[in-house]
Scaffold this active site. Sequence first.
Site, PDB file in Angstrom:
ATOM      1  N   GLU A 134     -10.738   1.870  -1.329  1.00 39.49           N
ATOM      2  CA  GLU A 134     -10.761   2.006  -2.770  1.00 39.49           C
ATOM      3  C   GLU A 134     -10.707   0.575  -3.312  1.00 39.49           C
ATOM      4  OE1 GLU A 134      -7.483   4.564  -4.027  1.00 39.49           O
ATOM      5  OE2 GLU A 134      -8.159   4.229  -6.086  1.00 39.49           O
ATOM      6  N   LYS A 171      -0.760  -1.716  -0.525  1.00 41.10           N
ATOM      7  CA  LYS A 171      -1.278  -2.549  -1.616  1.00 41.10           C
ATOM      8  C   LYS A 171      -0.300  -2.601  -2.778  1.00 41.10           C
ATOM      9  CE  LYS A 171      -5.570  -0.685  -0.906  1.00 41.10           C
ATOM     10  NZ  LYS A 171      -6.602   0.184  -1.422  1.00 41.10           N
ATOM     11  N   ARG A 206      -1.809   5.009  11.642  1.00 42.18           N
ATOM     12  CA  ARG A 206      -1.974   3.812  10.837  1.00 42.18           C
ATOM     13  C   ARG A 206      -1.189   2.680  11.474  1.00 42.18           C
ATOM     14  NH1 ARG A 206      -1.409   3.456   5.481  1.00 42.18           N
ATOM     15  NH2 ARG A 206       0.102   1.821   5.197  1.00 42.18           N
TER      16      ARG A 206
HETATM   17  P1  ATP Z   1      -2.722   1.260   0.651  1.00 39.14           P
HETATM   18  O1  ATP Z   1      -1.716   2.279   1.062  1.00 39.14           O
HETATM   19  O2  ATP Z   1      -2.379  -0.104   1.091  1.00 39.14           O
HETATM   20  O3  ATP Z   1      -3.093   1.324  -0.785  1.00 39.14           O
HETATM   21  P2  ATP Z   1      -4.966   2.817   1.209  1.00 39.14           P
HETATM   22  O4  ATP Z   1      -4.924   3.748   2.352  1.00 39.14           O
HETATM   23  O5  ATP Z   1      -4.794   3.392  -0.124  1.00 39.14           O
HETATM   24  O6  ATP Z   1      -4.001   1.620   1.489  1.00 39.14           O
HETATM   25  P3  ATP Z   1      -7.770   2.478   1.090  1.00 39.14           P
HETATM   26  O7  ATP Z   1      -8.488   1.415   0.378  1.00 39.14           O
HETATM   27  O8  ATP Z   1      -7.876   3.854   0.574  1.00 39.14           O
HETATM   28  O9  ATP Z   1      -6.285   1.995   1.182  1.00 39.14           O
HETATM   29  O10 ATP Z   1      -8.068   2.436   2.650  1.00 39.14           O
HETATM   30  C1  ATP Z   1      -9.313   2.255   3.252  1.00 39.14           C
HETATM   31  C2  ATP Z   1      -9.208   2.722   4.671  1.00 39.14           C
HETATM   32  O11 ATP Z   1      -8.264   1.933   5.384  1.00 39.14           O
HETATM   33  C3  ATP Z   1      -8.749   4.166   4.774  1.00 39.14           C
HETATM   34  O12 ATP Z   1      -9.565   4.839   5.708  1.00 39.14           O
HETATM   35  C4  ATP Z   1      -7.329   4.058   5.226  1.00 39.14           C
HETATM   36  O13 ATP Z   1      -6.944   5.176   5.984  1.00 39.14           O
HETATM   37  C5  ATP Z   1      -7.361   2.764   6.057  1.00 39.14           C
HETATM   38  N1  ATP Z   1      -6.037   2.152   6.128  1.00 39.14           N
HETATM   39  C6  ATP Z   1      -5.250   1.787   5.094  1.00 39.14           C
HETATM   40  N2  ATP Z   1      -4.071   1.307   5.539  1.00 39.14           N
HETATM   41  C7  ATP Z   1      -4.111   1.372   6.890  1.00 39.14           C
HETATM   42  C8  ATP Z   1      -3.192   1.034   7.940  1.00 39.14           C
HETATM   43  N3  ATP Z   1      -1.984   0.533   7.685  1.00 39.14           N
HETATM   44  N4  ATP Z   1      -3.580   1.229   9.223  1.00 39.14           N
HETATM   45  C9  ATP Z   1      -4.795   1.729   9.503  1.00 39.14           C
HETATM   46  N5  ATP Z   1      -5.697   2.071   8.568  1.00 39.14           N
HETATM   47  C10 ATP Z   1      -5.371   1.903   7.271  1.00 39.14           C
HETATM   48 MG    MG Z   2      -6.060   4.914  -0.907  1.00 43.21          MG
END
Ligand code: ATP
Ligand code: MG
Length: 586
Positions: free
Chosen positions: A58, A303, A293
């Site tokens: 995102e 984030k 994760r």
């Molecule tokens: P955050 O919790 O930091 O906001 P998010 O999951 O909302 O992270 P996205 O931009 O939606 O962030 O994530 C893009 C991709 O990265 C998704 O497929 C998500 O599952 C993966 N991702 C995010 N954080 C991790 C992590 N700590 N380990 C592995 N994959 C991750």
């Molecule tokens: Mg997200």
Amino acid sequence: MSTDPKASAASAVSTDNASGSNFLRGLIESDLASGKYQQRTDILGRPLPAVITRFPPEPNGYLHIGHAKAICVDFGLARDFGGRCHMRFDDTNPTKEEQEYVDTILDSVKWLGFDWKDESGEHLYFASDYFGKFYEIAEYLITAGHAYVDSQSAEDMAKNRGNFGEPGKNSPFRDRPAQESLDLFRRMKAGEFKDGEHILRARIDMASPNMNLRDPAIYRIRHAHHHRTGDKWCIYPMYDFAHPLEDAIESVSHSFCTLEFQDHRPFYDWVLERAAEGGFFKRPLPEQTEFARLNLTYAITSKRKLRQLIDESIVDGWDDPRMPTIVGLRRRGYTPESIQLFCERVGVAKADSWIDMSTLEGALRDDLDAKAPRATAVLKPLKLIIDNFPDNLVDECSAPVHPHHPERGQRHFPITKELWIEADDFMEVPSKGYFRLFPGNKVRLRYGYVVECTACDKDDNGNVVAVHCNYFPDSKSGTDGANNYKVKGNIHWVSATHALEAEVRLYDRLFTDAHPDAGGKDFMAALNPAAKEVITAYLEHGMRAALPDDKFQFERHGYFVADRVDSQPGKPVFNRVVTLKDSWGK
Ligand code: ATP
Ligand code: MG
């Protein structure tokens, strides 16, 4: 109790799963063996690869080390199996997303060594380009009896959703005729209603043990400007509805995501099944598979929490070298290869675990040790005066650029009467087992001469301000005479008249607690006050030519990089990337 599924999943386990195994490989191999995704074609009849993955961030912040793992999984597996990975922005939420984030995310993915272009084209996609398609499918769901417009208040909707163990209650609007829902949905789109007045929901089962199947929302009204579609839309699809459709529109075969989406998978499948029944997609449909994760000790990977560190001025921005963001790691001196190596070593597991920061640092050391040229730096300087050295003599010493790569040649640096040495390489009264400089002892000035310490000067407070010694002119390293001197200590130095005075930033881990935010803990309480120390150091004069991002091993100290933001021509500023050995907490 934290309601953040990621936080609770992370806090539940604590073993380091550094096995390097990857169950997703096995899954792809068995799909390839069964031919599941073979023989697919695009709308023009061209064959599609049997492995299409996507990385779907995102655009609402900067990528962090956790995303790097997802990038290595999504792009890395597609590459390894001759498929392709789509770079897709999941930009269905208008209020938090910005072009700035799109730009940095693309930059980070490229820097990590991955590309969304191949012979079949450029696979860069934006979910917002599919808004028309999502809308069309939503109208179909209403017509087919699979969705309805709910006009309950947000409070009633939450109340009627029930709880874990307690079934929800049907909305009084659940059985309104499809035509009425369709009319309302069109008027939602036309902007006739305020935010929250109506919502489009899937009609599934309000008593489902899986809360995600209790008539989940699929479209909501949001009068907001979108960074790409502007004011064209005032209704936006929910993530859980949009994501499977994005995958299917792009003919994704393997949709990998983190474990917190496991409970969302039934709805992912539901959306695709209904859309396939409606003739929107051909089978085989994309399949979601969840993996653990990445949780990194002494770091946070959210984030939202990283943004808090910036908002509260704990760090200087997204690219602060203490940040676990990709831009922060890059500025700190991490290489793309070291991050890829780290992701390989960590592997991909089915259960969440904590990976130790030392695994990341170890991958970095292994990568830099082989690459980084050596140099000398005196970080805590103390003057050493060679009393019997001719006043104006500038003698040249040399050392290998890299001890294991003689082909990389020699570096040359001057030795003069006055040098800088490390303050802790001298003790007026030596402790037991101390082999370095103290009055009466001999040491070798690394790559130079053997000297014998004679005395020291002190200020009025008794602090040592200079050390005196005499040198043995026939003891120079690399000459025949050198072997006649057997000394235990070997210390580094730079010429006081020629050294480069430079700002050096000694970075360390940002948190003192291995699990700073586990179980909903206040991570702000675990900040490491010593995570950044700024010093003035004296460097081997050749460091004047260091360019931003150039990395070196400062012998005895660790790996350092010329800061990519603050270095000026001829005036580099250095960041400590990592120390030579893992001494954390020891
Ligand atoms: P955050 O919790 O930091 O906001 P998010 O999951 O909302 O992270 P996205 O931009 O939606 O962030 O994530 C893009 C991709 O990265 C998704 O497929 C998500 O599952 C993966 N991702 C995010 N954080 C991790 C992590 N700590 N380990 C592995 N994959 C991750
Ligand atoms: Mg997200």
